[in-house]
Design a protein around this motif. Structure first.
Motif, mmCIF file in Angstrom:
data_model
loop_
_atom_site.group_PDB
_atom_site.id
_atom_site.type_symbol
_atom_site.label_atom_id
_atom_site.label_comp_id
_atom_site.label_asym_id
_atom_site.label_seq_id
_atom_site.Cartn_x
_atom_site.Cartn_y
_atom_site.Cartn_z
ATOM 1 N N VAL A 38 0.868 -1.177 0.000
ATOM 2 C CA VAL A 38 0.000 0.000 0.000
ATOM 3 C C VAL A 38 0.907 1.230 0.000
ATOM 4 C CG1 VAL A 38 -1.781 1.275 1.230
ATOM 5 C CG2 VAL A 38 -1.796 -1.227 1.244
ATOM 6 N N PRO A 39 0.775 2.111 -0.974
ATOM 7 C CA PRO A 39 1.755 3.194 -1.155
ATOM 8 C C PRO A 39 1.498 4.401 -0.254
ATOM 9 C CG PRO A 39 0.135 3.246 -2.917
ATOM 10 C CD PRO A 39 -0.217 2.057 -2.057
ATOM 11 N N TYR A 40 1.538 4.175 1.076
ATOM 12 C CA TYR A 40 1.274 5.259 2.011
ATOM 13 C C TYR A 40 2.291 6.383 1.888
ATOM 14 C CZ TYR A 40 -1.933 2.056 4.434
ATOM 15 O OH TYR A 40 -2.961 1.199 4.744
ATOM 16 N N GLY A 41 3.469 6.080 1.389
ATOM 17 C CA GLY A 41 4.513 7.089 1.302
ATOM 18 C C GLY A 41 4.205 8.229 0.354
ATOM 19 N N PHE A 42 3.206 8.065 -0.526
ATOM 20 C CA PHE A 42 2.832 9.146 -1.429
ATOM 21 C C PHE A 42 2.024 10.232 -0.722
ATOM 22 C CE2 PHE A 42 3.705 5.910 -4.689
ATOM 23 C CZ PHE A 42 4.429 6.663 -5.605
ATOM 24 N N LEU A 43 1.610 9.981 0.521
ATOM 25 C CA LEU A 43 0.877 10.965 1.304
ATOM 26 C C LEU A 43 1.853 11.771 2.162
ATOM 27 C CD1 LEU A 43 -1.906 8.536 2.547
ATOM 28 C CD2 LEU A 43 -2.267 10.383 0.908
ATOM 29 N N LEU A 44 1.535 13.036 2.392
ATOM 30 C CA LEU A 44 2.303 13.844 3.331
ATOM 31 C C LEU A 44 1.639 13.718 4.693
ATOM 32 C CD1 LEU A 44 4.609 15.826 3.899
ATOM 33 C CD2 LEU A 44 3.014 17.692 3.373
ATOM 34 N N TRP A 45 2.382 13.142 5.650
ATOM 35 C CA TRP A 45 1.837 12.869 6.970
ATOM 36 C C TRP A 45 2.248 13.932 7.973
ATOM 37 C CZ3 TRP A 45 -1.824 9.331 7.214
ATOM 38 C CH2 TRP A 45 -1.851 8.313 6.244
ATOM 39 N N GLU A 46 1.399 14.139 8.963
ATOM 40 C CA GLU A 46 1.683 15.108 10.026
ATOM 41 C C GLU A 46 2.984 14.789 10.753
ATOM 42 O OE1 GLU A 46 -2.677 15.397 9.191
ATOM 43 O OE2 GLU A 46 -1.269 13.736 9.474
ATOM 44 N N SER A 47 3.306 13.515 10.848
ATOM 45 C CA SER A 47 4.545 13.139 11.542
ATOM 46 C C SER A 47 5.774 13.703 10.844
ATOM 47 C CB SER A 47 4.657 11.615 11.629
ATOM 48 O OG SER A 47 3.647 11.089 12.461
ATOM 49 N N ALA A 48 5.749 13.733 9.512
ATOM 50 C CA ALA A 48 6.895 14.279 8.778
ATOM 51 C C ALA A 48 7.053 15.767 9.055
ATOM 52 C CB ALA A 48 6.721 14.032 7.281
ATOM 53 N N GLU A 54 17.642 9.184 6.716
ATOM 54 C CA GLU A 54 16.191 9.219 6.803
ATOM 55 C C GLU A 54 15.629 7.874 6.356
ATOM 56 O OE1 GLU A 54 12.369 11.934 5.356
ATOM 57 O OE2 GLU A 54 14.295 12.170 4.338
ATOM 58 N N LEU A 55 15.009 7.163 7.282
ATOM 59 C CA LEU A 55 14.423 5.855 6.993
ATOM 60 C C LEU A 55 12.977 6.047 6.542
ATOM 61 C CD1 LEU A 55 15.743 4.054 10.202
ATOM 62 C CD2 LEU A 55 16.576 3.682 7.866
ATOM 63 N N GLY A 56 12.616 5.392 5.440
ATOM 64 C CA GLY A 56 11.269 5.556 4.925
ATOM 65 C C GLY A 56 11.018 6.992 4.529
ATOM 66 N N ALA A 57 11.823 7.499 3.601
ATOM 67 C CA ALA A 57 11.830 8.927 3.289
ATOM 68 C C ALA A 57 10.514 9.427 2.707
ATOM 69 C CB ALA A 57 12.968 9.241 2.319
ATOM 70 N N GLN A 75 18.748 9.616 2.045
ATOM 71 C CA GLN A 75 17.349 9.200 2.096
ATOM 72 C C GLN A 75 17.229 7.781 1.571
ATOM 73 O OE1 GLN A 75 15.491 12.297 -0.310
ATOM 74 N NE2 GLN A 75 14.704 13.304 1.526
ATOM 75 N N THR A 76 16.433 6.987 2.250
ATOM 76 C CA THR A 76 16.229 5.615 1.800
ATOM 77 C C THR A 76 14.757 5.245 1.888
ATOM 78 O OG1 THR A 76 16.821 3.289 2.178
ATOM 79 C CG2 THR A 76 16.757 4.728 4.109
ATOM 80 N N ASP A 77 14.332 4.404 0.954
ATOM 81 C CA ASP A 77 12.965 3.890 0.950
ATOM 82 C C ASP A 77 12.985 2.574 0.180
ATOM 83 O OD1 ASP A 77 10.091 5.590 1.523
ATOM 84 O OD2 ASP A 77 9.936 3.711 0.393
ATOM 85 N N HIS A 78 12.020 1.704 0.453
ATOM 86 C CA HIS A 78 11.958 0.449 -0.304
ATOM 87 C C HIS A 78 11.298 0.648 -1.658
ATOM 88 C CE1 HIS A 78 7.796 0.434 1.178
ATOM 89 N NE2 HIS A 78 7.539 -0.367 0.161
ATOM 90 N N GLU A 79 10.618 1.791 -1.839
ATOM 91 C CA GLU A 79 9.891 2.080 -3.076
ATOM 92 C C GLU A 79 10.685 3.083 -3.907
ATOM 93 O OE1 GLU A 79 8.198 2.331 -6.065
ATOM 94 O OE2 GLU A 79 6.834 1.125 -4.798
ATOM 95 N N ASP A 118 15.386 -2.371 1.570
ATOM 96 C CA ASP A 118 14.294 -3.012 2.292
ATOM 97 C C ASP A 118 14.808 -3.354 3.685
ATOM 98 O OD1 ASP A 118 12.406 -4.920 3.332
ATOM 99 O OD2 ASP A 118 11.746 -5.336 1.277
ATOM 100 N N TRP A 119 14.070 -2.953 4.730
ATOM 101 C CA TRP A 119 14.522 -3.231 6.089
ATOM 102 C C TRP A 119 14.693 -4.723 6.340
ATOM 103 C CZ3 TRP A 119 9.938 0.153 8.100
ATOM 104 C CH2 TRP A 119 10.205 1.505 7.820
#
Length: 240
Positions: A60-70, A91-94, A112-116, A141-142
Motif C-alpha cells: 500500500v503506497p502510504y509514502g505518497f501521502l504527506l503525513w503530520e509526523s513528517a 532518513e528511513l522511509g523517506a 534518504q532511503t525507501d523500499h519504493e 528493504d529493512w
C-alpha cells in the motif's frame, strides 16, 4: 480544490514517474512552512484514490501521502541544540522527502532511503523544486538491510505502523547510529508504536518524549490537528 486529472498525470510524469503509474497517482501540491520557509511538496491528497492502487502494487503506497509526523519531525530538526551543520543524517522511509529536505537546508549531509524507488524519484523532484541539492539516496528493504554506514542522526516519520516490521528496525538503529548519535522517531501515537517504543526502553534505549499538535489541512483528511509523539534517544550505554 484538487487539480484536474490530466494535470495531475502531467505533474507525475514531470516528476519522473513511469507513465503507467503517473496516470494512476493523483498528485497535487501541498505547501507547509518549516524552519522559516515555505516548502512546496508534490504529494497525493486524496487518500481514497491512493488506496484504490493497493491491489495493483506490492505494498500500500502510504509514502505518497504527506503525513503530520513528517511535518512535526521536520519542525523539531530546526530546533535541535547545536544545529545540524556537518551532521550525517539517515532518513528511513523517506517518502516524499520533507524531513530530509529540511535537514539538508540546515546544513546536514543527508541520505534518504525507501523500499519504493518511485518515492525516492518523487523525493528528488521535491528537492529540485525547493532548490535543495546534494541529497544522497538509495533503495533498501529493512528485511534485507545491508547498509553499514554510521550516522549522527537516524530519522523516521510514520515508520512504525506495521508491527511485523519492528524486529527489522531495531538492528538498523543499533548498527547505523554512530557513537553519540541520536535516533528521532515521529508517530501519531498509534498503539503499536507505543508498544514498540516501550519494548526498546526495556532493552536499554532511553528516550525523551515531546508531543506536537500539527494542523495540516489536506483534502480528504481529518480537519482536526493531529497530536504527534516525538521520541529522541539513544541506547543507554551511549547516552551523554
Amino acid at each position: 480544490r484538487s487539480l484536474p486529472v490530466a494535470e495531475q498525470a502531467n505533474l507525475a510524469q514531470q516528476a519522473g514517474l513511469p507513465a503507467a503509474l503517473a496516470s494512476e497517482v493523483p498528485l497535487d501540491w501541498v505547501e507547509v512552512t518549516v524552519a522559516g520557509r515555505t516548502w512546496r511538496i508534490l504529494a497525493v491528497l486524496n487518500q481514497d484514490r491512493l488506496l484504490d492502487l493497493a491491489d495493483r502494487l506490492a505494498h500500500v503506497p502510504y509514502g505518497f501521502l504527506l503525513w503530520e509526523s513528517a511535518v512535526a519531525l521536520a519542525q523539531l530538526l530546526a530546533t535541535l541544540p547545536g544545529g545540524l551543520a556537518g551532521k550525517r543524517v539517515l532518513e528511513l522511509g523517506a517518502g516524499l522527502g520533507l524531513t530530509g529536505l529540511v535537514a539538508r537546508s540546515l546544513g546536514a549531509d543527508v541520505w534518504q532511503t525507501d523500499h519504493e524507488p518511485h518515492l525516492l524519484t518523487l523525493a528528488a523532484y521535491n528537492a529540485a523544486v525547493n532548490q535543495i541539492g546534494g541529497i544522497h539516496q538509495f533503495v533498501a528493504d529493512w528485511r534485507s538491510w545491508q547498509h553499514t554506514g554510521q550516522y549522527d542522526l537516524l530519522l523516521g516519520a510514520d515508520i512504525l505502523y506495521e508491527r511485523v516490521m519492528h524486529p527489522y528496525l531495531e538492528p538498523i538503529f543499533s548498527r547505523n547510529l554512530a557513537h553519540g548519535g541520536r535516533l528521532i522517531l515521529a508517530d501519531p501515537s498509534r498503539p503499536q508504536a507505543l508498544t514498540f517504543m516501550a519494548e526498546l526502553e526495556t532493552r536499554g534505549w532511553q528516550f525523551d518524549l515531546t508531543v506536537e499538535r500539527i494542523d495540516l489541512p489536506v483534502l480528504q483528511r481529518s480537519p482536526k490537528p493531529v497530536e504527534v509523539a516525538l521520541w529522541t534517544g539513544r541506547p543507554a550505554a551511549r547516552r551523554l
